[in-house]
Design an enzyme around this catalytic site. Structure first.
Site, PDB file in Angstrom:
ATOM      1  N   HIS A 178      18.339  17.104 -48.542  1.00 41.08           N
ATOM      2  CA  HIS A 178      16.894  16.956 -48.356  1.00 41.08           C
ATOM      3  C   HIS A 178      16.525  15.472 -48.202  1.00 41.08           C
ATOM      4  O   HIS A 178      15.688  15.114 -47.375  1.00 41.08           O
ATOM      5  CB  HIS A 178      16.131  17.515 -49.563  1.00 41.08           C
ATOM      6  CG  HIS A 178      16.401  18.948 -49.866  1.00 41.08           C
ATOM      7  ND1 HIS A 178      17.142  19.347 -50.954  1.00 41.08           N
ATOM      8  CD2 HIS A 178      16.025  20.089 -49.237  1.00 41.08           C
ATOM      9  CE1 HIS A 178      17.204  20.675 -50.985  1.00 41.08           C
ATOM     10  NE2 HIS A 178      16.538  21.156 -49.953  1.00 41.08           N
ATOM     11  N   LEU A 201      15.667  19.325 -54.970  1.00 44.62           N
ATOM     12  CA  LEU A 201      16.086  18.450 -53.877  1.00 44.62           C
ATOM     13  C   LEU A 201      17.410  17.750 -54.165  1.00 44.62           C
ATOM     14  O   LEU A 201      17.676  17.348 -55.301  1.00 44.62           O
ATOM     15  CB  LEU A 201      14.997  17.405 -53.604  1.00 44.62           C
ATOM     16  CG  LEU A 201      13.618  17.985 -53.271  1.00 44.62           C
ATOM     17  CD1 LEU A 201      12.634  16.847 -52.993  1.00 44.62           C
ATOM     18  CD2 LEU A 201      13.665  18.938 -52.092  1.00 44.62           C
TER      19      LEU A 201
HETATM   20  P1  AMP Z   1      15.971  24.404 -48.426  1.00 46.01           P
HETATM   21  O1  AMP Z   1      15.305  23.688 -49.543  1.00 46.01           O
HETATM   22  O2  AMP Z   1      17.346  24.894 -48.762  1.00 46.01           O
HETATM   23  O3  AMP Z   1      15.090  25.434 -47.765  1.00 46.01           O
HETATM   24  O4  AMP Z   1      16.228  23.320 -47.296  1.00 46.01           O
HETATM   25  C1  AMP Z   1      15.177  22.534 -46.786  1.00 46.01           C
HETATM   26  C2  AMP Z   1      15.658  21.765 -45.582  1.00 46.01           C
HETATM   27  O5  AMP Z   1      16.745  20.920 -45.983  1.00 46.01           O
HETATM   28  C3  AMP Z   1      16.215  22.669 -44.484  1.00 46.01           C
HETATM   29  O6  AMP Z   1      15.814  22.151 -43.222  1.00 46.01           O
HETATM   30  C4  AMP Z   1      17.696  22.566 -44.675  1.00 46.01           C
HETATM   31  O7  AMP Z   1      18.441  22.797 -43.500  1.00 46.01           O
HETATM   32  C5  AMP Z   1      17.847  21.141 -45.138  1.00 46.01           C
HETATM   33  N1  AMP Z   1      19.106  20.988 -45.863  1.00 46.01           N
HETATM   34  C6  AMP Z   1      19.531  21.698 -46.931  1.00 46.01           C
HETATM   35  N2  AMP Z   1      20.784  21.326 -47.285  1.00 46.01           N
HETATM   36  C7  AMP Z   1      21.151  20.362 -46.393  1.00 46.01           C
HETATM   37  C8  AMP Z   1      22.345  19.579 -46.210  1.00 46.01           C
HETATM   38  N3  AMP Z   1      23.398  19.725 -47.011  1.00 46.01           N
HETATM   39  N4  AMP Z   1      22.365  18.694 -45.203  1.00 46.01           N
HETATM   40  C9  AMP Z   1      21.290  18.557 -44.376  1.00 46.01           C
HETATM   41  N5  AMP Z   1      20.152  19.249 -44.500  1.00 46.01           N
HETATM   42  C10 AMP Z   1      20.083  20.142 -45.488  1.00 46.01           C
END
Ligand code: AMP
Length: 284
Positions: A38, A34
């Site tokens: 996140h 995270l």
């Molecule tokens: P992940 O762990 O990469 O699957 O991401 C989990 C959630 O966090 C997803 O809804 C992503 O779009 C969101 N997320 C990941 N990176 C970012 C970021 N830089 N800004 C906003 N939300 C993010």
């Protein structure tokens, strides 16, 4: 103390008790490792719900055979500490067999809008995402789920799935969180060496150019904007373009003339690492 759950049954037992008390539940689905992107989702969920569940699961079925499932960074203890600090009530950290029984055979497939952008480049990816997210919705019984615009196609696909299948849940889209120098935060940024980390700035830089053309110069020809983005990226020696697309938001239909809400999305390899970034003109 944050509750750590490893199986769907453990989550369900606690959620059932929350439901009896009429408490609202916010879900933040993640693959862990995270970061502040996140964290922004968890904070928003904390503001809007009585209880917050963060799922922390590197979902094997959304990775292609030549993708980075094994290498994907993991640090559960750090994730747990951050979730606790942010006031989440539960972190759900299953193992793959807890989610996928040996003869697992039911998948959720959203047609058409998964055929473009990342869906075109990563066959089966969104089938894996929609299947795991459906399971997480059912397991958590959440009233709201939080997704980042960072993965804009994922957000659009999940909204479509929820509408089409009548999931009783509200999908909340959250803005992209960036490093100070503009790079969108991503767990995959840890793959970048020093030179690649610098080169990765070309994603945001090129998108800024594209956004200026649309918003400041009033350019409404999608090809002109895509060409400008392409030229900027091609100047970066370590970058290799996977795609540059401008599509209608949030149907993801092809767009030639920009005269309504659009998503401009890019995927670029920096060395071996595939990074994505985007901007949306209009409401997320
Ligand atoms: P992940 O762990 O990469 O699957 O991401 C989990 C959630 O966090 C997803 O809804 C992503 O779009 C969101 N997320 C990941 N990176 C970012 C970021 N830089 N800004 C906003 N939300 C993010």
């Amino acid at each position: 103390m944050i509750i750590v759950a490893h199986t769907p049954a453990e989550v369900r037992e606690i959620v059932d008790a929350w439901k009896v008390q009429n408490l609202s539940i916010g879900l933040v689905p993640t693959m862990g490792f995270l970061h502040e992107g996140h964290a922004s989702l968890i904070k928003k969920a904390r503001e809007e719900n009585d209880r917050v569940i963060v799922s922390d699961f590197v979902n094997p079925i959304q990775f292609g055979p030549s993708e980075d499932f094994e290498a994907y960074p993991r640090d559960f203890e750090a994730d747990k500490a951050l979730c606790e600090e942010l006031g989440a009530d539960m972190i759900f950290n299953p193992e793959a067999p807890d989610m996928y029984a040996e003869n697992f055979s039911t998948y959720v497939n959203v047609d058409e809008i998964t055929d473009v952008l990342c869906g075109a480049k990563r066959p089966g990816h969104f089938k894996g995402v929609c299947t795991v997210v459906s399971k997480l919705f059912n397991i958590s019984g959440a009233d709201r789920a939080y997704f980042g615009q960072k993965d804009a196609q994922q957000l659009a696909v999940i909204r479509r799935m929820v509408r089409d299948l009548n999931f009783p849940i509200e999908i909340v889209g959250c803005p992209i969180i960036r490093e100070d120098d503009g790079l969108a935060k991503s767990s995959r940024n840890t793959y970048l060496n020093e030179a690649e980390r610098k080169a990765a700035l070309v994603l945001n830089r090129s998108l800024q150019k594209g956004m200026e053309l649309i918003l400041d110069d009033g350019i409404d020809d999608a090809k002109t904007v895509k060409d400008a983005i392409r030229m900027e990226i091609e100047q970066e020696g370590l970058a290799m373009i996977d795609y540059i697309e401008i599509v209608e938001w949030d149907s993801l239909a092809n767009v030639n003339k920009i005269d309504g809400p659009v998503l401009c999305a890019i995927a670029v390899y920096i060395g071996k690492t595939r990074l994505i970034d985007n901007f949306i003109v209009g409401e997320v």
